[in-house]
Design a protein around this motif. Structure first.
Motif, PDB file in Angstrom:
ATOM      1  N   GLN A  53       1.108  29.693  81.516  1.00 45.34           N
ATOM      2  CA  GLN A  53       0.505  29.745  82.845  1.00 45.34           C
ATOM      3  C   GLN A  53       0.435  28.344  83.454  1.00 45.34           C
ATOM      4  N   VAL A  54       0.142  27.342  82.628  1.00 42.25           N
ATOM      5  CA  VAL A  54       0.115  25.958  83.104  1.00 42.25           C
ATOM      6  C   VAL A  54       1.496  25.564  83.638  1.00 42.25           C
ATOM      7  N   ALA A  55       2.549  25.941  82.931  1.00 38.47           N
ATOM      8  CA  ALA A  55       3.910  25.622  83.377  1.00 38.47           C
ATOM      9  C   ALA A  55       4.216  26.304  84.711  1.00 38.47           C
ATOM     10  N   ARG A  56       3.790  27.564  84.873  1.00 35.11           N
ATOM     11  CA  ARG A  56       4.017  28.280  86.136  1.00 35.11           C
ATOM     12  C   ARG A  56       3.265  27.617  87.289  1.00 35.11           C
ATOM     13  N   VAL A  57       2.026  27.230  87.053  1.00 39.91           N
ATOM     14  CA  VAL A  57       1.233  26.573  88.096  1.00 39.91           C
ATOM     15  C   VAL A  57       1.839  25.213  88.443  1.00 39.91           C
ATOM     16  N   GLY A  58       2.272  24.475  87.428  1.00 40.88           N
ATOM     17  CA  GLY A  58       2.908  23.183  87.693  1.00 40.88           C
ATOM     18  C   GLY A  58       4.132  23.335  88.586  1.00 40.88           C
ATOM     19  N   GLN A  59       4.951  24.351  88.302  1.00 40.95           N
ATOM     20  CA  GLN A  59       6.135  24.610  89.132  1.00 40.95           C
ATOM     21  C   GLN A  59       5.721  24.997  90.545  1.00 40.95           C
ATOM     22  N   ALA A  60       4.719  25.855  90.666  1.00 36.73           N
ATOM     23  CA  ALA A  60       4.244  26.276  91.989  1.00 36.73           C
ATOM     24  C   ALA A  60       3.668  25.096  92.774  1.00 36.73           C
ATOM     25  N   GLN A  61       2.984  24.179  92.094  1.00 33.83           N
ATOM     26  CA  GLN A  61       2.453  22.991  92.762  1.00 33.83           C
ATOM     27  C   GLN A  61       3.588  22.108  93.278  1.00 33.83           C
ATOM     28  N   ARG A  62       4.618  21.938  92.459  1.00 35.17           N
ATOM     29  CA  ARG A  62       5.766  21.127  92.897  1.00 35.17           C
ATOM     30  C   ARG A  62       6.448  21.761  94.111  1.00 35.17           C
ATOM     31  N   GLU A  63       6.571  23.091  94.107  1.00 28.88           N
ATOM     32  CA  GLU A  63       7.185  23.777  95.243  1.00 28.88           C
ATOM     33  C   GLU A  63       6.320  23.641  96.492  1.00 28.88           C
ATOM     34  N   TRP A  64       4.989  23.748  96.335  1.00 31.80           N
ATOM     35  CA  TRP A  64       4.085  23.586  97.468  1.00 31.80           C
ATOM     36  C   TRP A  64       4.213  22.175  98.025  1.00 31.80           C
ATOM     37  N   ASP A  65       4.216  21.181  97.116  1.00 32.29           N
ATOM     38  CA  ASP A  65       4.345  19.780  97.546  1.00 32.29           C
ATOM     39  C   ASP A  65       5.648  19.553  98.309  1.00 32.29           C
ATOM     40  N   ALA A  66       6.741  20.165  97.852  1.00 32.78           N
ATOM     41  CA  ALA A  66       8.028  19.994  98.529  1.00 32.78           C
ATOM     42  C   ALA A  66       8.002  20.607  99.925  1.00 32.78           C
ATOM     43  N   GLU A  67       7.286  21.706 100.093  1.00 33.50           N
ATOM     44  CA  GLU A  67       7.242  22.371 101.388  1.00 33.50           C
ATOM     45  C   GLU A  67       6.194  21.791 102.325  1.00 33.50           C
ATOM     46  N   TYR A  68       5.001  21.481 101.793  1.00 28.95           N
ATOM     47  CA  TYR A  68       3.878  21.103 102.655  1.00 28.95           C
ATOM     48  C   TYR A  68       3.391  19.664 102.473  1.00 28.95           C
ATOM     49  N   GLY A  69       3.776  19.022 101.395  1.00 25.28           N
ATOM     50  CA  GLY A  69       3.244  17.695 101.092  1.00 25.28           C
ATOM     51  C   GLY A  69       3.741  16.620 102.041  1.00 25.28           C
ATOM     52  N   GLY A  70       3.072  15.499 102.022  1.00 22.92           N
ATOM     53  CA  GLY A  70       3.530  14.356 102.782  1.00 22.92           C
ATOM     54  C   GLY A  70       2.964  14.219 104.179  1.00 22.92           C
ATOM     55  N   GLY A  71       2.093  15.094 104.570  1.00 28.74           N
ATOM     56  CA  GLY A  71       1.527  14.987 105.908  1.00 28.74           C
ATOM     57  C   GLY A  71       0.293  15.851 106.044  1.00 28.74           C
ATOM     58  N   LEU A  72      -0.144  15.994 107.277  1.00 34.02           N
ATOM     59  CA  LEU A  72      -1.291  16.848 107.541  1.00 34.02           C
ATOM     60  C   LEU A  72      -0.916  18.304 107.318  1.00 34.02           C
ATOM     61  N   VAL A  73      -1.849  19.053 106.741  1.00 28.51           N
ATOM     62  CA  VAL A  73      -1.610  20.457 106.433  1.00 28.51           C
ATOM     63  C   VAL A  73      -2.719  21.279 107.069  1.00 28.51           C
ATOM     64  N   ASP A  74      -2.346  22.370 107.729  1.00 31.08           N
ATOM     65  CA  ASP A  74      -3.405  23.209 108.303  1.00 31.08           C
ATOM     66  C   ASP A  74      -4.071  24.024 107.191  1.00 31.08           C
ATOM     67  N   ILE A  75      -5.211  24.598 107.502  1.00 27.80           N
ATOM     68  CA  ILE A  75      -6.027  25.277 106.504  1.00 27.80           C
ATOM     69  C   ILE A  75      -5.288  26.450 105.866  1.00 27.80           C
ATOM     70  N   HIS A  76      -4.475  27.154 106.621  1.00 28.26           N
ATOM     71  CA  HIS A  76      -3.739  28.304 106.086  1.00 28.26           C
ATOM     72  C   HIS A  76      -2.748  27.869 105.018  1.00 28.26           C
ATOM     73  N   GLY A 116      -3.119  11.828  79.147  1.00 30.93           N
ATOM     74  CA  GLY A 116      -1.729  11.470  78.900  1.00 30.93           C
ATOM     75  C   GLY A 116      -0.763  12.629  79.058  1.00 30.93           C
ATOM     76  N   LYS A 117      -1.299  13.822  79.260  1.00 28.97           N
ATOM     77  CA  LYS A 117      -0.462  15.015  79.434  1.00 28.97           C
ATOM     78  C   LYS A 117      -0.158  15.193  80.918  1.00 28.97           C
ATOM     79  N   ASN A 118       1.096  15.453  81.242  1.00 29.03           N
ATOM     80  CA  ASN A 118       1.463  15.581  82.655  1.00 29.03           C
ATOM     81  C   ASN A 118       1.000  16.906  83.264  1.00 29.03           C
ATOM     82  N   TRP A 119       0.425  17.781  82.476  1.00 23.57           N
ATOM     83  CA  TRP A 119      -0.002  19.091  82.968  1.00 23.57           C
ATOM     84  C   TRP A 119      -1.515  19.225  83.150  1.00 23.57           C
ATOM     85  N   LEU A 120      -2.284  18.216  82.805  1.00 23.45           N
ATOM     86  CA  LEU A 120      -3.742  18.340  82.844  1.00 23.45           C
ATOM     87  C   LEU A 120      -4.256  18.694  84.238  1.00 23.45           C
ATOM     88  N   ASP A 121      -3.656  18.130  85.281  1.00 16.48           N
ATOM     89  CA  ASP A 121      -4.144  18.410  86.636  1.00 16.48           C
ATOM     90  C   ASP A 121      -3.842  19.840  87.084  1.00 16.48           C
TER      91      ASP A 121
END
Length: 129
Positions: free
Chosen positions: A29-52, A101-106
């Motif tokens: 589940q941690v691996a799935r969430v990590g992948q989903a976070q990376r995908e979210w960052d690629a789509e929405y990261g880097g700027g202002l994001v609306d609440i939705h 030291g683990k890249n998945w803790l967050d």
């Protein structure tokens, strides 16, 4: 050794002493969430994001405490910390340093567990002396 903390089983609600249980997180589940976070960052990261869009950010994986007999996933390959290794707040601090030291803790709710180790909560109780 002085005991300050005890895990609380999320299956039966009883205290988890030493070798009869552990704190664990589902690594798949941690691996799935990590992948989903990376995908979210690629789509929405880097700027202002609306609440939705902000609300689409993947939820962290929850650490769970169980007796071995109460663990609904005891045969799965999870990251486990034996209850005997989490007796004091200093133990928690040491594990925090290790896990940082683990890249998945967050991807997990370890921060919430730190609060519970200080104040008590649903997975960790403070032991009164």
């Amino acid at each position: 050794m002085v005991r300050e903390l005890v895990l609380v089983c999320q299956g039966c609600g009883g205290k988890v002493w030493d070798d009869v249980g552990y704190l664990w997180v589902d690594t798949a589940q941690v691996a799935r969430v990590g992948q989903a976070q990376r995908e979210w960052d690629a789509e929405y990261g880097g700027g202002l994001v609306d609440i939705h869009d902000f609300l689409k950010y993947p939820e962290q994986v929850t650490w769970q405490a169980h007796h071995l007999a109460c663990d609904p996933a005891s045969d799965d390959g999870h990251y486990r910390l034996a209850a005997r290794r989490l007796r004091t707040q200093a133990d928690f601090l040491g594990w925090t340093a290790h896990l940082m030291g683990k890249n998945w803790l967050d991807c997990t709710d370890w921060n919430d567990l730190l609060q519970e180790a200080c104040q008590g909560g649903k997975r960790i109780a403070l032991v009164s002396s």
